[in-house]
Write an enzyme that holds these catalytic residues in place. Structure first.
Site, PDB file in Angstrom:
ATOM      1  CG  HIS A 122     -82.221  24.917 -53.226  1.00  0.00           C
ATOM      2  ND1 HIS A 122     -81.281  24.647 -52.266  1.00  0.00           N
ATOM      3  CD2 HIS A 122     -82.189  23.867 -54.091  1.00  0.00           C
ATOM      4  CE1 HIS A 122     -80.700  23.484 -52.530  1.00  0.00           C
ATOM      5  NE2 HIS A 122     -81.238  23.002 -53.639  1.00  0.00           N
ATOM      6  NE  ARG A 147     -84.735  22.011 -51.971  1.00  0.00           N
ATOM      7  CZ  ARG A 147     -83.831  21.905 -50.989  1.00  0.00           C
ATOM      8  NH1 ARG A 147     -83.088  20.816 -50.890  1.00  0.00           N
ATOM      9  NH2 ARG A 147     -83.654  22.896 -50.147  1.00  0.00           N
ATOM     10  CE1 TYR A 159     -82.023  20.740 -45.748  1.00  0.00           C
ATOM     11  CE2 TYR A 159     -84.063  20.261 -46.912  1.00  0.00           C
ATOM     12  CZ  TYR A 159     -82.701  20.437 -46.920  1.00  0.00           C
ATOM     13  OH  TYR A 159     -82.012  20.308 -48.099  1.00  0.00           O
ATOM     14  CG  ASP A 212     -84.664  17.239 -49.492  1.00  0.00           C
ATOM     15  OD1 ASP A 212     -84.940  16.099 -49.086  1.00  0.00           O
ATOM     16  OD2 ASP A 212     -83.536  17.756 -49.360  1.00  0.00           O
ATOM     17  CD  GLU A 238     -83.175  15.914 -52.536  1.00  0.00           C
ATOM     18  OE1 GLU A 238     -82.049  15.988 -52.006  1.00  0.00           O
ATOM     19  OE2 GLU A 238     -83.692  16.863 -53.172  1.00  0.00           O
ATOM     20  CD  GLU A 264     -79.023  15.332 -49.435  1.00  0.00           C
ATOM     21  OE1 GLU A 264     -78.884  15.980 -48.396  1.00  0.00           O
ATOM     22  OE2 GLU A 264     -79.657  15.753 -50.416  1.00  0.00           O
ATOM     23  NE  ARG A 285     -80.647  14.671 -54.723  1.00  0.00           N
ATOM     24  CZ  ARG A 285     -79.897  15.765 -54.714  1.00  0.00           C
ATOM     25  NH1 ARG A 285     -79.117  16.056 -55.727  1.00  0.00           N
ATOM     26  NH2 ARG A 285     -79.911  16.595 -53.677  1.00  0.00           N
ATOM     27  CG  HIS A 314     -75.924  16.605 -52.454  1.00  0.00           C
ATOM     28  ND1 HIS A 314     -75.175  16.569 -51.291  1.00  0.00           N
ATOM     29  CD2 HIS A 314     -77.007  17.357 -52.168  1.00  0.00           C
ATOM     30  CE1 HIS A 314     -75.779  17.272 -50.357  1.00  0.00           C
ATOM     31  NE2 HIS A 314     -76.889  17.763 -50.860  1.00  0.00           N
ATOM     32  CG  ASP A 318     -72.667  21.551 -47.849  1.00  0.00           C
ATOM     33  OD1 ASP A 318     -72.374  20.455 -48.327  1.00  0.00           O
ATOM     34  OD2 ASP A 318     -73.828  21.853 -47.476  1.00  0.00           O
ATOM     35  CD  GLU A 341     -79.039  20.281 -54.317  1.00  0.00           C
ATOM     36  OE1 GLU A 341     -79.686  20.789 -53.394  1.00  0.00           O
ATOM     37  OE2 GLU A 341     -78.400  19.206 -54.199  1.00  0.00           O
ATOM     38  CD1 TRP A 404     -82.053  19.387 -39.584  1.00  0.00           C
ATOM     39  CD2 TRP A 404     -80.396  18.812 -40.976  1.00  0.00           C
ATOM     40  NE1 TRP A 404     -81.757  20.477 -40.345  1.00  0.00           N
ATOM     41  CE2 TRP A 404     -80.745  20.155 -41.213  1.00  0.00           C
ATOM     42  CE3 TRP A 404     -79.396  18.241 -41.756  1.00  0.00           C
ATOM     43  CZ2 TRP A 404     -80.114  20.953 -42.182  1.00  0.00           C
ATOM     44  CZ3 TRP A 404     -78.771  19.019 -42.712  1.00  0.00           C
ATOM     45  CH2 TRP A 404     -79.118  20.360 -42.924  1.00  0.00           C
TER      46      TRP A 404
END
Length: 404
Positions: A122, A147, A159, A212, A238, A264, A285, A314, A318, A341, A404
């Site tokens: 990322h 990404r 985001y 994304d 994405e 995801e 994903r 994904h 987290d 990812e 979101w």
């Protein structure tokens, strides 16, 4: 062999993780990731109060039967809480089975289909110059695909643009509410082509770029965007639109050749049926952690392969190292692997969850340790208790709640 114990362990070494640890009468243990970011304790209760009592005394080798029992036996099927709980059980049982066999999990999935697992990292920035610096940093870390996310002029918090992976300090206050981000679709649609133009100008045509949209566009808006950014040759766009209405992707697909990645937030194969059958996407994903575990993920990939659709599990911060390890084993084994990812974890998280998988030259490998190759340091984990925290929410300029 019988299951004699199953415990749910919650720890927060920078962010919250929920882990299921299953123990057999032979002393073999298995780990499963049940983390559901922002709703962790719902899964903890589901496991402790409803699932663990069903496991005691059962045969850990009956993975398929256990999965079907937890899915069909509850009557109330699907949903992220249920599927995260089932995923933890399923992954822990695969960990046990592979340990009993003395093999890394990927060997039980058919063995390696490749030598290593391609990843993307990322890159983000509040503005374009900061984004370019972030891309350089990812390339210096060895990533071969990146990404790109950036702030949007006129918006304060967007985001994908953040400073780190840990829980926000404000959320250490147990009364803390979700961070509110702001959004203007028109401003985003005008800005993104300029972002991609700047990145391509700086890094050339060969660097695989991903972006994304994070569910924020209507199908019409996504179709417009896809058409406009074709010239920048993205690896994928994405989550261009919320895909609960799978038919909406028909419009997007009709108007752009940009590869599309979706899923995801999906929890079962039923979320994908139209998308796969009509070849409306190019990458699936979902995460092992949120899709019910290794068992259904392998079935999903086999289904997707019939339509030349590839895997792209994904892998955000987290997903614990337990869930990440399960993903990497699948990545190495399945034929229709696309890309993984990989955001990495904090040093503290890697101490709590010691793992055999490695990252080198932009690629991952699960290692050769039996099972998943992850061990949980429970003593260290206990020193980092759960911290109440939420994912952000998103509002339009007039205050309307948006995706979101």
């Amino acid at each position: 062999m019988k299951i004699v114990d199953a415990r749910v362990i919650v720890t927060s070494p920078g962010r919250n993780f929920v882990t299921l640890k299953i123990t057999t009468d032979d002393g073999v243990t298995g780990l499963g990731d049940a983390t559901l970011n922002g709703r962790e304790l719902a899964v903890v209760s589901y496991l402790r109060d409803h699932v663990v009592p069903l496991l005691i005394g059962t045969d850990p080798h009956r993975i398929e039967d256990t999965w079907q029992t937890l899915y069909r036996g509850a009557y109330w099927r699907r949903g992220p809480v249920t599927m995260a709980a089932i995923a933890a059980v399923d992954t822990a049982l695969w960990d046990i089975k592979a340990k009993v066999c003395g093999l890394p999990l990927y060997q039980l999935l058919g063995g390696a289909s490749r030598d290593r697992v391609r990843t993307y990292g990322h890159a983000n920035g509040r503005d374009i110059p900061e984004l370019l610096d972030s891309v350089r940093a990812r390339l210096a870390e060895g990533y071969k695909s990146v990404r790109v996310q950036t702030g949007v002029p006129g918006l304060q918090t967007v985001y994908g643009v953040h400073a780190g992976t840990a829980i926000d300090a404000a959320q250490l206050d147990q009364r803390a509410l979700p961070v509110v981000e702001d959004w203007d679709t028109g401003a985003y649609l005008r800005h993104l082509p300029r972002v991609l133009e700047a990145v391509r100008s700086e890094f050339g045509p060969d660097l695989p770029l991903l972006h994304d949209a994070h569910h924020r566009l209507t199908p019409q808006q996504a179709a417009r965007l896809g058409k406009e950014i074709e010239r920048y040759d993205l690896f994928w766009l994405e989550d261009c639109t919320p895909a609960e209405d799978q038919r909406g992707l028909r419009l997007v697909r009709q108007h752009t050749t940009v590869p599309l990645a979706i899923g995801e937030v999906f929890n079962t194969v039923f979320d994908y049926q139209t998308l796969i059958d009509e070849q409306l996407i190019d990458y699936v994903r979902s995460a092992v952690t949120h899709f019910g575990g290794v068992t259904p993920m392998r079935k999903l990939f086999d289904y997707a392969a019939q339509r030349q659709i590839k895997s792209a599990i994904h892998g955000p911060e987290d997903i614990s190292p337990v869930g990440m390890a399960a993903a990497i084993h699948l990545d190495l084994a399945v034929h229709n692997f696309g890309i993984q990812e990989y955001s990495g974890h904090t040093a503290l998280t890697n101490e709590v969850f010691r793992h055999a998988y490695t990252f080198d030259d932009g690629h991952l490998h699960p290692g050769e340790a039996p099972g998943l190759g992850v061990e949980l340091d429970e003593e260290l984990a206990a020193g980092h208790p759960y911290v109440p925290a939420y994912l952000p929410v998103n509002r339009l300029q007039d205050g309307t709640l948006h995706d979101w």
